[in-house]
Write a protein that holds these residues in place. Structure first.
Motif, mmCIF file in Angstrom:
data_model
loop_
_atom_site.group_PDB
_atom_site.id
_atom_site.type_symbol
_atom_site.label_atom_id
_atom_site.label_comp_id
_atom_site.label_asym_id
_atom_site.label_seq_id
_atom_site.Cartn_x
_atom_site.Cartn_y
_atom_site.Cartn_z
ATOM 1 N N LEU A 36 0.841 -1.211 0.000
ATOM 2 C CA LEU A 36 0.000 0.000 0.000
ATOM 3 C C LEU A 36 0.868 1.251 0.000
ATOM 4 C CD1 LEU A 36 -2.513 -1.351 2.632
ATOM 5 C CD2 LEU A 36 -2.660 -1.489 0.131
ATOM 6 N N ASN A 37 1.128 1.752 -1.194
ATOM 7 C CA ASN A 37 2.071 2.869 -1.278
ATOM 8 C C ASN A 37 1.524 4.011 -2.119
ATOM 9 O OD1 ASN A 37 2.290 1.934 -3.845
ATOM 10 N ND2 ASN A 37 4.269 0.969 -3.571
ATOM 11 N N GLY A 38 0.231 4.152 -2.103
ATOM 12 C CA GLY A 38 -0.312 5.302 -2.809
ATOM 13 C C GLY A 38 -0.397 5.082 -4.302
ATOM 14 N N SER A 39 -0.844 3.935 -4.698
ATOM 15 C CA SER A 39 -1.137 3.648 -6.116
ATOM 16 C C SER A 39 0.063 3.677 -7.040
ATOM 17 C CB SER A 39 -2.202 4.623 -6.654
ATOM 18 O OG SER A 39 -3.378 4.495 -5.895
ATOM 19 N N ALA A 40 1.249 3.540 -6.483
ATOM 20 C CA ALA A 40 2.433 3.613 -7.341
ATOM 21 C C ALA A 40 2.676 2.324 -8.127
ATOM 22 C CB ALA A 40 3.666 3.949 -6.508
ATOM 23 N N GLY A 41 2.063 1.245 -7.691
ATOM 24 C CA GLY A 41 2.161 0.018 -8.478
ATOM 25 C C GLY A 41 3.355 -0.856 -8.152
ATOM 26 N N LYS A 42 3.535 -1.886 -8.993
ATOM 27 C CA LYS A 42 4.447 -2.975 -8.637
ATOM 28 C C LYS A 42 5.906 -2.579 -8.582
ATOM 29 C CE LYS A 42 4.269 -4.565 -13.400
ATOM 30 N NZ LYS A 42 3.531 -5.477 -14.283
ATOM 31 N N THR A 43 6.295 -1.549 -9.339
ATOM 32 C CA THR A 43 7.708 -1.143 -9.269
ATOM 33 C C THR A 43 8.072 -0.629 -7.878
ATOM 34 O OG1 THR A 43 7.070 1.047 -10.062
ATOM 35 C CG2 THR A 43 7.915 -0.516 -11.707
ATOM 36 N N HIS A 44 7.082 -0.059 -7.191
ATOM 37 C CA HIS A 44 7.341 0.587 -5.903
ATOM 38 C C HIS A 44 6.864 -0.239 -4.705
ATOM 39 C CE1 HIS A 44 8.308 3.840 -8.512
ATOM 40 N NE2 HIS A 44 8.391 4.746 -7.563
ATOM 41 N N GLN A 45 6.160 -1.332 -4.967
ATOM 42 C CA GLN A 45 5.665 -2.145 -3.850
ATOM 43 C C GLN A 45 6.764 -3.100 -3.412
ATOM 44 O OE1 GLN A 45 2.416 -3.512 -6.157
ATOM 45 N NE2 GLN A 45 0.940 -2.088 -5.243
ATOM 46 N N ASP A 46 7.155 -3.024 -2.155
ATOM 47 C CA ASP A 46 8.242 -3.869 -1.664
ATOM 48 C C ASP A 46 7.644 -5.051 -0.918
ATOM 49 O OD1 ASP A 46 10.719 -4.818 -1.244
ATOM 50 O OD2 ASP A 46 11.365 -3.273 0.160
ATOM 51 N N LEU A 47 7.614 -6.174 -1.567
ATOM 52 C CA LEU A 47 6.935 -7.349 -1.025
ATOM 53 C C LEU A 47 7.891 -8.510 -0.778
ATOM 54 C CD1 LEU A 47 3.945 -6.873 -3.427
ATOM 55 C CD2 LEU A 47 3.863 -6.616 -0.948
ATOM 56 N N GLU A 48 9.188 -8.248 -0.904
ATOM 57 C CA GLU A 48 10.206 -9.279 -0.666
ATOM 58 C C GLU A 48 11.175 -8.865 0.431
ATOM 59 O OE1 GLU A 48 8.876 -7.911 -3.976
ATOM 60 O OE2 GLU A 48 11.008 -7.820 -4.412
ATOM 61 N N ASP A 49 10.967 -7.675 0.995
ATOM 62 C CA ASP A 49 11.964 -7.106 1.910
ATOM 63 C C ASP A 49 12.193 -7.946 3.159
ATOM 64 O OD1 ASP A 49 9.279 -6.328 2.508
ATOM 65 O OD2 ASP A 49 10.022 -4.802 3.887
ATOM 66 N N LEU A 50 11.128 -8.479 3.729
ATOM 67 C CA LEU A 50 11.329 -9.244 4.972
ATOM 68 C C LEU A 50 12.138 -10.500 4.690
ATOM 69 C CD1 LEU A 50 7.796 -8.831 6.598
ATOM 70 C CD2 LEU A 50 9.896 -7.561 7.109
ATOM 71 N N ALA A 51 11.947 -11.071 3.502
ATOM 72 C CA ALA A 51 12.706 -12.272 3.136
ATOM 73 C C ALA A 51 14.194 -11.949 2.999
ATOM 74 C CB ALA A 51 12.171 -12.857 1.830
ATOM 75 N N THR A 52 14.510 -10.887 2.284
ATOM 76 C CA THR A 52 15.931 -10.590 2.048
ATOM 77 C C THR A 52 16.606 -10.047 3.304
ATOM 78 O OG1 THR A 52 15.262 -8.458 1.132
ATOM 79 C CG2 THR A 52 15.774 -10.208 -0.428
ATOM 80 N N MET A 53 15.908 -9.153 4.020
ATOM 81 C CA MET A 53 16.540 -8.561 5.205
ATOM 82 C C MET A 53 16.703 -9.606 6.314
ATOM 83 S SD MET A 53 17.390 -5.456 4.559
ATOM 84 C CE MET A 53 17.747 -5.960 2.887
ATOM 85 N N ARG A 54 15.724 -10.500 6.420
ATOM 86 C CA ARG A 54 15.786 -11.550 7.443
ATOM 87 C C ARG A 54 16.933 -12.525 7.166
ATOM 88 N NH1 ARG A 54 13.226 -16.293 8.824
ATOM 89 N NH2 ARG A 54 12.183 -16.699 6.860
#
Lengths: 291, 313
Positions: B108-126
């Motif tokens: 949910l980032n203000g309609s910016a779409g898939k380029t701006h949606q970070d949906l893998e961050d917890l996997a990589t940072m963890r």
């Protein structure tokens, strides 16, 4: 040249010969490591650590020491050889390079090795670290200088250019980037239809002097394997300390410089010397040099 | 009810007033992330780094060597994806006290779409050794976490949401690193959630209660480090566990819970709910929550489906 400077240059040449011997012999005994890049940068490293940098090997974390970052971290053995000769750790410890439990990792680790100010290895990152240190030093009104050695092959990384455009914005005249322009990279580019073995010129098509001036840097161009020219460049660099601009020293070097069979060939990007080659290098660097 | 980004911007100024080591480095999104507060109120502690995130991470690391504790300000995706190598080599491997603050995290980032949606961050940072990984549920937990981070001498990843959610906690909340927090009790199903999704998961539990299903809700504010024993004790008596996150179902909270259950509680069923290995799109928040199954109603429906034996992705 004054006789004082002649003596100094002679002394630094002698240290550079020793460093080169340690580079070749250490990599050979470890059976892994880079040769050509460390050798192109040896004269710069020796001139920094034995002449230019305000440092104290007995106190590697001294607060206002000058900082040095080897951005081309794969030349670590060059840095380690010079740090050992300068007294940060015993020269004998070089034999542990790349070995298990060694403080001398394949790429520089600031948390392990005395005298290493920044961890590097993945290319293109060192100048950014140098900017961070230089900004912090300005904010704290600290009186020291930060040097970064960057490779020409490394300069294909985009982050280098993010950093190059950023440093002048913060007027970092306490920061000097030395480009080690040895003209070769691991594989590189084919020039025309030439069948010469060495593929070449990471930055060959770029007028780097114009580029760096264009970005707002002071620029000094030298032969980076000529210690006399290096010391003169450092004098000029110091004179630019209040210029309000960072300084780039474009050091034109030879990959594999200083050893007859490694100089100017990309085959020695990395490699292991034969017994015969070791004897040749020893004659050139240690026995021949003492005559 | 305050947006997390607003609280982040305000809290940062408060922390910087108390501690001269605090600086914020902005990659030209200060008016979005609210780092602009710092630029306005303490300009000497605000450093503009331009649209050059890889360099920004390196500059931050360099500053830590002279005692600074930099907070990075940009959209999460430009840190965790674009600058992943810099975070890995310069921050995680050196244990530098850089605060990697992901604004506009998740879906949910203000309609910016898939380029701006970070949906893998917890996997990589963890997956990064040394990295503390925090995902606050609401404005109160975010402020409490930031106060804790200010004292912590190491690298931290902080997942900040753009918008406000219904608060889960209040001003009395104390952040305890590692601990998991039970925020609702129930014996029929155990829901595990993190970040602002916890607020919507709690609302889902309330909807379920109206339908005769009592859900326990467990919030995981710190994915790393994690109080494994605490999580095991929360899950040990679960009939079924459903993890709910505004993140890919691969490698994030669901992955974490599945790893712990595989190690410690074999036999407990875990269903992972979140972005089901697909990219999203530009759309208003209500649409995205509905389509990707993360609104309270959709989460409740998912739980009913799971309790009825189904699990359609």
């Amino acid at each position: 040249m004054t006789s004082d400077k002649e003596a100094k240059v002679a002394d630094l040449r002698s240290q550079a010969n020793k460093a080169r011997w340690h580079i070749l012999s250490t990599v050979t005994s470890s059976k892994a490591g880079h040769i050509g890049g460390p050798l192109s940068a040896t004269d710069l490293l020796v001139s920094l650590y034995f002449s230019e940098l305000n440092i104290d090997p007995a106190d590697p974390h001294k607060a206002d020491r000058d900082r040095f970052i080897l951005s081309k971290g794969h030349s670590a053995i060059g840095l380690y050889s010079v740090l050992a000769l300068r007294g940060y750790f015993p020269v004998e410890e070089l034999a542990t390079f790349d070995h298990a439990e060694s403080r001398l990792q394949g790429h520089p680790d600031m948390r392990l090795t005395p005298g290493v100010d920044a961890s590097t290895g993945s290319l293109g990152m060192g100048l950014s670290i140098g900017i961070g240190i230089s900004i912090a030093a300005k904010k704290q009104a600290r009186d020291f200088h930060t040097f970064v050695i960057i490779g020409d092959g490394e300069s294909q990384e985009g982050q280098v250019w993010e950093a190059v455009q950023m440093a002048p914005r913060y007027k970092l005249d306490n920061l000097t980037a030395i480009f080690d322009l040895n003209g070769l990279q691991q594989y590189g580019w084919q020039e025309g239809e030439s069948d010469r073995f060495d593929r070449s010129e990471p930055m060959g098509h770029i007028d780097l002097e114009a580029v760096m001036r264009g970005f707002g840097w002071n620029v000094i161009s030298i032969n980076g394997n000529d210690i006399d020219e290096i010391l003169t460049a450092f004098d000029q660099n110091r004179a630019l300390r209040d210029s309000g601009k960072p300084t780039a020293i474009l050091a034109h070097t030879t990959k594999g410089a200083g050893i007859s069979f490694t100089a100017g060939t990309f085959k020695w990007h990395n490699g292991i010397a034969t017994d015969e080659q070791l004897a040749t290098a020893r004659a050139e660097l240690i026995e021949g040099a003492s005559k | 009810m305050k947006a997390q980004r607003a609280v982040w911007g305000e809290t940062l100024v408060k922390l910087a007033r108390e501690d001269s080591r605090v600086v914020v480095l902005d990659a030209d999104l200060a008016t979005s992330t609210q780092a602009v507060n710092m630029a306005n109120e303490l300009p000497e502690s605000f450093l503009e780094m331009g649209i050059a995130e890889a360099n920004m991470v390196g500059v931050a690391m360099g500053m830590t060597t002279l005692g600074y504790r930099p907070w990075l300000s940009t959209f999460g995706v430009f840190l965790t994806s674009r600058s992943l190598d810099q975070i890995r080599v310069l921050v995680s491997q050196t244990h530098a006290p850089v605060r990697v603050c992901a604004a506009y995290s998740g879906l949910l980032n203000g309609s910016a779409g898939k380029t701006h949606q970070d949906l893998e961050d917890l996997a990589t940072m963890r997956a990064m050794p040394n990295m503390v990984v925090l995902a606050p549920a609401d404005e109160f937990e975010l402020a409490a976490m930031m106060a804790w981070i200010a004292e912590y001498d190491g690298p931290v990843y902080l997942r900040v949401a753009r918008d406000a959610v219904a608060p889960v906690f209040d001003e009395s909340y104390e952040f305890k690193p590692e601990a998991v927090v039970r925020i609702r009790d129930g014996a029929d199903v155990t829901l595990v959630s993190t970040g602002v999704q916890t607020s919507r998961t709690l609302e889902a539990a309330q909807l379920l209660a109206g339908e005769g299903i009592e859900a326990r809700v467990v919030h995981v504010p710190s994915l790393k480090p994690l109080d494994v024993a605490g999580l095991v004790s929360e899950l040990a008596d679960a009939k079924v566990v459903v993890t709910v996150e505004e993140h890919s179902i691969i490698g994030g909270l669901g992955g974490l819970v599945a790893e712990v259950v595989a190690d410690e509680l074999p036999g407990v069923r875990v269903v992972r709910h979140g972005l089901a290995d697909k990219w999203s799109e530009s759309a208003p928040t209500p649409y995205l929550l509905e389509k990707y199954g993360l609104g309270p109603r959709q989460v409740a429906d998912k739980v009913v489906e799971v309790l009825n034996g189904g699990n359609e992705k």
